[in-house]
Design a protein around this motif. Structure first.
Motif, short mmCIF file in Angstrom:
data_model
loop_
_atom_site.label_atom_id
_atom_site.label_comp_id
_atom_site.label_asym_id
_atom_site.label_seq_id
_atom_site.Cartn_x
_atom_site.Cartn_y
_atom_site.Cartn_z
N LYS A 2 119.41 -74.52 29.29
CA LYS A 2 118.13 -74.21 30.12
C LYS A 2 117.55 -74.81 30.91
CE LYS A 2 116.62 -74.01 24.80
NZ LYS A 2 115.31 -74.56 23.68
N ALA A 3 118.29 -76.00 31.66
CA ALA A 3 117.84 -76.29 32.84
C ALA A 3 118.86 -75.80 34.10
CB ALA A 3 117.71 -77.99 32.56
N GLY A 4 119.41 -75.17 34.20
CA GLY A 4 120.39 -74.32 34.84
C GLY A 4 121.40 -75.73 35.24
N PHE A 16 119.99 -77.05 40.14
CA PHE A 16 119.09 -76.93 39.16
C PHE A 16 117.70 -77.03 38.75
CE2 PHE A 16 120.03 -81.25 38.50
CZ PHE A 16 119.19 -82.08 38.10
N ASP A 17 117.29 -77.18 37.83
CA ASP A 17 115.91 -76.50 37.76
C ASP A 17 115.53 -78.30 37.21
OD1 ASP A 17 112.89 -76.97 37.04
OD2 ASP A 17 112.89 -74.74 35.94
N ALA A 18 115.25 -79.81 37.97
CA ALA A 18 114.84 -80.81 37.66
C ALA A 18 113.56 -81.07 36.25
CB ALA A 18 114.89 -82.09 38.90
N LYS A 19 112.39 -80.29 37.11
CA LYS A 19 111.06 -80.62 36.39
C LYS A 19 111.54 -79.65 35.06
CE LYS A 19 108.11 -77.22 37.94
NZ LYS A 19 106.84 -77.11 38.45
N SER A 20 111.87 -78.98 34.34
CA SER A 20 112.27 -78.58 33.06
C SER A 20 112.93 -79.40 32.61
CB SER A 20 112.90 -77.43 33.11
OG SER A 20 112.05 -76.07 33.78
#
Length: 738
Positions: free
Chosen positions: A320-322, A349-353
């Motif tokens: 989900k965060a890639g 990758f999406d660190a915030k997610s």
């Protein structure tokens, strides 16, 4: 039926009757208790343990000749008197009694129910399993050879065809720290066991821990091979399922499924895992309700004899965060003086997610895609002296950041970290205007633990350029420490708008409230660009400077502002007030005085330009100092020098209320000294001449008319007072009411 067949049937029936009769006679004549000293003596000789049989022995005839033992225990290990090492509810052994009489153990079948093994580490570090006097166990063809520490050997033949283990457990009790870990509900079954050959088996178990409290169930299925001759246990293409629950941990529930190959080579003291994959999710605790789903792939080798471990392939994914992280791991000296290295790398990758899924949601930031593309490469090493070294290259939304750290563990953890930045725009990471404060922003309650206890952190940060909103800091150097929760800023240096700023500070979060102290100084700052960046307007230019020595206590911003105390000063040299001209000949007529170079005078100036030149009025110096107590700044030395004019004054600024109360005097050359009151709020200050303080007959003629215009609150000349008011040196005060 032919006579021959009849004779054969009679013979077979006779043999069967004879066999049954023999078994019955054996059952009546042989006392099972006679085998007790043989079994206890054999166990003592082989393992050094004392075997106690409370439930006695029972001889069985079916399905084969054997002995059943109930309620037995093994104990009396050296250093652990009176404590059992293992307990058995029931064990059935199909043996050859005659072999026992010869001193051999020939087992045809084995079934054990309710086996409980206790592994204990005492408070002084002694471990009961190391007290076993067994140096080595070997399997040679159909015989098992046990070598004791004194060099004596015992061998016996084994002919186990089937083996069953049910309702069993292994408990590890660490009395030094009060922790307990157990494997329970262990079930194991194997058939077709032949000496020197692999055989198939199945197993399942549960796991539990006390301090921390963890419960888990492990189901294992697949082809399991046990090779006694090679002391090899292998699970190939196995499927494993894990369900776990915990209390008092960041994760409350965990479940996973996976498969792979696992092999134990006892003779080589080695465990290997190949093509192992595990996917699952964790939830509860500090994690959100929907949990964090992740996957793990790895292969590994572990030599527990030499303490060597390696993982040449490691892949961690959070779909989900890639996030896809690949790396390797190596270790040596495990169990003695461990050393280890770890490498990891991840594409952006999406660190915030990922943080949100991990239970660390961030407030809304100005840039919605901030932290959306974070990549890294990491190299870490753990050394023999309990020192850890780390090097990380980050790609923070495309900006390169290098982090190095060195940590040492002991009574206190000590970390020395360095951060090197080329160019980084921090604006997008600032909280959005609509962002609400976090729920835990309330005042810290009395007795709450201070973050960072038992930690000493030394931080050094350098950056060629940091952009924050419209401010650009260059050549940034920061040195600070965090010691037992107390933050100390030893040095901050940075270039800013042609000048430089320096600062030191301290924040002590210990009870009853956080104490903050700051010393800061700026010099050579270009006032125009600085005010434009801070307020969006450029009312004046020049070279600015400031000094501040402030202290406050409080657990929120309002409390800090109410307790703020110290001193501060602001200065300006060689500047200009934009859009205002106060040349000497401007007093020759009221019209010119009323225009004051603000666009109402078209008369040519001596230099060929216009009196209202946008270059403005020169200010040779300006500034003030203030003493601050409990959030109220008091000044007595406001001075603006714009020869031949000047402004002086005094008053107070209430910072918590954002209120002004200043008394200024505008010394306009050739006109009069005009008292002015500056009041109101930071966002909407009012500048009002003090009519009662001006003598009625102070000045006559054209200048007198000009004075009346100046003292008219609605007159155009009031802009003069607004322009020269000293608040233009601060990031507020130009949005005046008229």
């Amino acid at each position: 039926m032919t006579p021959t067949r009849k004779k054969l049937l009679v013979v077979l029936l006779g043999l069967a009757a004879l066999a049954v009769t023999g078994l019955l006679v054996l059952r009546l004549l042989v006392d099972p208790a006679a085998f007790t000293p043989l079994l206890t003596g054999f166990v003592k000789q082989t393992t050094g343990l004392s075997l106690t049989i409370d439930g006695g022995l029972r001889l069985s005839l079916f399905p084969s000749l054997g002995i059943t033992m109930k309620r037995a225990s093994l104990g009396d290990l050296p250093g652990f008197p009176g404590e059992s090492f293992a307990d058995i509810k029931e064990a059935s052994i199909q043996v050859r009694p005659m072999a026992l009489l010869r001193g051999d153990l020939e087992v045809l079948g084995l079934s054990v129910r309710g086996l409980r093994v206790r592994l204990v580490r005492d408070k002084d570090g002694r471990e009961n399993w190391k007290a076993l006097p067994i140096a080595k166990v070997e399997v040679k063809k159909d015989a098992m050879v046990v070598t004791k520490n004194d060099g004596q050997t015992t061998s016996f033949r084994y002919l186990v065809k089937t083996a069953r283990l049910s309702g069993s457990e292994v408990v590890f009790e660490n009395r030094a720290d009060g922790t307990v870990f157990s494997l329970t509900d262990i079930d194991f079954s194997a058939d077709g066991i032949e000496p020197g050959r692999p055989f198939a088996a199945e197993m399942s178990l549960s796991a539990a821990s006390v301090r921390p409290e963890i419960q888990a169930r492990v189901d294992l299925s697949g082809k399991t091979l046990v090779d006694p001759a090679a002391m090899r246990f292998a699970v190939s293409d196995a499927t494993v399922g894990i369900k776990a629950a915990a209390k008092g941990l960041p994760v409350a529930a965990f479940q996973a499924q996976g498969h792979g190959d696992l092999e134990l080579l006892a003779e080589e003291n080695r465990i290997t895992g190949r093509k192992m994959t595990l996917s699952g999710s964790a939830s509860g605790g500090s994690l959100p309700g929907d949990g964090l789903a992740a996957g793990l792939e790895l292969s590994f080798d572990y030599d527990y004899g030499t303490g060597l471990a390696s993982c040449p392939a490691l892949v961690l994914t959070v779909p989900k965060a890639g996030l896809t992280t690949k790396g390797t791991f190596e270790a040596s000296g495990l169990g003695t003086k461990p050393r280890a290295t770890l490498t990891l790398a991840a594409a952006p990758f999406d660190a915030k997610s990922l943080l949100a899924m991990s239970g660390v949601p961030l407030p809304a930031m100005r840039e919605k895609n901030a932290l959306g593309k974070v990549g890294f490469s990491l190299n870490a090493a753990y050394l023999e002296n309990k020192e850890t070294r780390l090097e990380t290259d980050l790609s923070l939304d495309g900006a390169p950041v290098r982090v190095t750290a060195q940590a040492a563990t002991g009574d206190r953890t000590r970390i020395a970290a360095g951060v090197d930045i080329q160019t980084l725009d921090l604006t997008g990471y600032l909280p959005a205007a609509s962002a609400s404060p976090p729920k835990d922003a309330a005042q810290r309650k009395k007795g709450t633990a201070v973050p960072g206890q038992n930690l000493v952190l030394d931080l050094r940060l350098s950056a060629k350029r940091l952009d924050v909103d419209k401010l650009s800091l260059t050549g940034v150097e920061l040195v600070g420490t965090l010691d037992n929760g107390v933050a100390q800023l030893s040095r901050l240096r940075a270039g800013l708008f042609g000048g430089s700023i320096t600062a030191t500070g301290r924040a002590d979060p210990r009870q009853p409230a956080t104490a903050v102290a700051v010393r800061a100084e700026g010099s050579g700052l270009q006032a125009g660009p600085l005010l434009l960046a801070l307020t969006g307007k450029e009312p004046l230019t020049g070279t600015a400077g400031f000094r501040a020595d402030l202290a406050a206590t409080g657990n929120d911003q309002a409390a800090v502002m109410r307790s703020l105390s110290g001193t501060a000063s602001v200065s300006l040299k060689n500047g200009r007030i934009a859009g205002l001209s106060l040349s000497p000949d401007i007093l020759s007529a009221p019209q010119r005085l009323l225009s004051l170079g603000l666009g109402g005078d078209d008369a040519p100036a001596k230099d060929g330009g216009k009196q209202g030149s946008p270059e403005g009025t020169a200010v040779t110096s300006a500034g003030f100092s203030a003493a601050i107590k409990n959030g109220v700044a008091t000044t007595r030395d406001i001075l603006v020098q714009a020869p031949p004019h000047k402004v002086t004054g005094q008053g107070s600024i209430n910072l918590p209320a954002q209120a002004l109360d200043l008394r200024l005097t505008a010394h306009v050359a050739g006109v009069a000294d005009i008292p002015v009151v500056v009041a109101g709020t930071f966002s909407e200050p009012t500048v009002t001449p003090d009519m009662a303080a001006i003598p009625a007959a102070a000045i006559g003629g054209a200048a007198g008319k000009a004075v009346k215009a100046l003292t008219d609150p609605g007159g155009a000349a009031k802009d003069v007072l607004d322009a020269v008011n000293p608040l233009n040196l601060l990031p507020f005060g130009r949005d005046t009411k008229k």
